[in-house]
Design a protein around this motif. Structure first.
Motif, PDB file in Angstrom:
ATOM      1  N   UNK A  33       0.842  -1.199   0.000  1.00 42.80           N
ATOM      2  CA  UNK A  33       0.000   0.000   0.000  1.00 42.80           C
ATOM      3  C   UNK A  33       0.874   1.245   0.000  1.00 42.80           C
ATOM      4  N   UNK A  34       2.005   1.174   0.702  1.00 39.36           N
ATOM      5  CA  UNK A  34       2.956   2.287   0.707  1.00 39.36           C
ATOM      6  C   UNK A  34       3.472   2.497  -0.716  1.00 39.36           C
ATOM      7  N   UNK A  41      -0.170   7.027   5.554  1.00 40.78           N
ATOM      8  CA  UNK A  41       0.373   7.359   6.876  1.00 40.78           C
ATOM      9  C   UNK A  41      -0.709   7.359   7.957  1.00 40.78           C
ATOM     10  N   UNK A  42      -1.883   7.897   7.641  1.00 36.82           N
ATOM     11  CA  UNK A  42      -2.972   7.858   8.617  1.00 36.82           C
ATOM     12  C   UNK A  42      -3.290   6.398   8.893  1.00 36.82           C
ATOM     13  N   UNK A  43      -3.352   5.974  10.168  1.00 38.23           N
ATOM     14  CA  UNK A  43      -3.627   6.754  11.382  1.00 38.23           C
ATOM     15  C   UNK A  43      -2.391   7.091  12.214  1.00 38.23           C
ATOM     16  N   UNK A  44      -1.214   7.159  11.606  1.00 35.82           N
ATOM     17  CA  UNK A  44      -0.019   7.561  12.351  1.00 35.82           C
ATOM     18  C   UNK A  44       0.225   9.052  12.169  1.00 35.82           C
ATOM     19  N   UNK A  45       0.637   9.702  13.223  1.00 39.18           N
ATOM     20  CA  UNK A  45       1.152  11.057  13.112  1.00 39.18           C
ATOM     21  C   UNK A  45       2.669  10.969  13.245  1.00 39.18           C
ATOM     22  N   UNK A  46       3.368  11.757  12.479  1.00 40.20           N
ATOM     23  CA  UNK A  46       4.833  11.803  12.559  1.00 40.20           C
ATOM     24  C   UNK A  46       5.261  13.255  12.656  1.00 40.20           C
ATOM     25  N   UNK A  70      -0.646   8.629  17.544  1.00 41.61           N
ATOM     26  CA  UNK A  70      -1.979   8.409  16.979  1.00 41.61           C
ATOM     27  C   UNK A  70      -2.449   9.657  16.246  1.00 41.61           C
ATOM     28  N   UNK A  71      -2.944   9.491  15.032  1.00 40.69           N
ATOM     29  CA  UNK A  71      -3.493  10.619  14.294  1.00 40.69           C
ATOM     30  C   UNK A  71      -4.955  10.785  14.722  1.00 40.69           C
TER      31      UNK A  71
END
Length: 288
Positions: free
Chosen positions: A176-177, A186-191, A211-212
């Motif tokens: 998927x990346x 990237x969602x549901x990650x926040x960076x 967590x986003x």
């Protein structure tokens, strides 16, 4: 002494906001709760620190886009999930990846495929704007069709509702990346990457992965009718995020740091639940 409104503190958002109403209705859990964090140094770079929200990566969240569990950020079009604004592209690499993905995306899997896609590729005009993109105040984003991203298939699509790019990647066994815009995988990650000065004066880079949640969207996050990361209905899986989203996490932090994180999380699985700060949505889902 006057105390803050109990509803605002209790809910994390104004009780009158869509976020507050969703929490009161039991569709979501509150945003403020204890979290465990893991800090470590990149094995290949002693000046790169990582801070990882263990409570999030050990949660049992999974994306439910295209299923009845996904209520969508806009109650008027739940089938569109969180794709009602279009995807803003991060950079030219992100744009090139999307260009290459669309070139392989079969027409029958893309419900809202615009006219002229084949002609666009045949012309190979380096200055022509892709038919699926538009400019928005200097930024490139995917265009909208009927109030949602052009790649968001609806219920009438042969493949069913969901992201056409995601459906195609999964069907073909592709990662998927790189198969859909960066913000989407990237969602549901926040960076967050921030340079900071260590007490000894050294400049180090700190990458924080969390967590986003609604607040990551800014003030507008509380206006969503629903958001998935705090929804128990999206935490009913058995596999923790650090395993189910290994590819996304590895893309965000790298192979070496992911190995450190995975070893740490694997060791923590032997701990009793009371010894770990668990995500309340995962806890609630386990009791359903």
């Amino acid at each position: 002494m006057n105390q803050p409104s109990s509803s605002a503190v209790f809910l994390g958002f104004p009780a009158s906001s869509p976020a507050g109403r969703s929490i009161v209705a039991g569709r979501e859990t509150r945003p403020d709760f204890p979290r465990d964090w893991f800090e470590f140094v990149d094995p290949a770079d002693p000046t790169h620190y990582f801070s990882i929200d263990l409570t999030w990566v050990e949660s049992t969240w999974s994306c439910r886009f295209g299923t009845p569990e996904c209520m969508g950020v806009d109650a008027d079009q739940p089938v569109a999930g969180c794709c009602t604004h279009g995807a803003y592209l991060a950079d030219e690499v992100d744009r090139d990846n999307l260009y290459n993905a669309v070139a392989e995306l079969p027409a029958e899997l893309w419900q809202h495929r615009p006219a002229g896609v084949d002609e666009f590729y045949q012309a190979a005009d380096p200055v022509a704007l892709e038919p699926w993109l538009e400019w928005d105040e200097g930024d490139l984003k995917t265009t909208l069709v009927d109030g949602a991203c052009i790649f968001a298939n609806r219920a009438a699509a042969p493949s069913g509702p969901g992201c056409a790019l995601h459906q195609w990647a999964v069907a073909q066994g592709k990662p998927v990346v790189g198969s859909k815009p960066e913000v989407c995988w990237q969602v549901p990650f926040s960076r967050v990457d921030e340079w900071e000065e260590r007490p000894d004066g050294a400049e180090v880079l700190r990458t924080t992965i969390g967590e986003y949640d609604r607040r990551q969207w800014g003030g507008g996050g509380e206006d969503f009718d629903w958001w998935c990361t705090s929804a128990p209905a999206c935490h009913t899986g058995a596999t923790p995020v650090w395993q189910s989203m290994k590819a996304e996490l590895t893309a965000l932090i790298g192979d070496g740091p992911y190995a450190v994180l995975a070893d740490h999380c694997a060791a923590r699985q032997a701990l009793p639940p009371s010894a770990r700060a668990q995500h309340p949505a995962s806890v609630q889902a386990s009791n359903l």
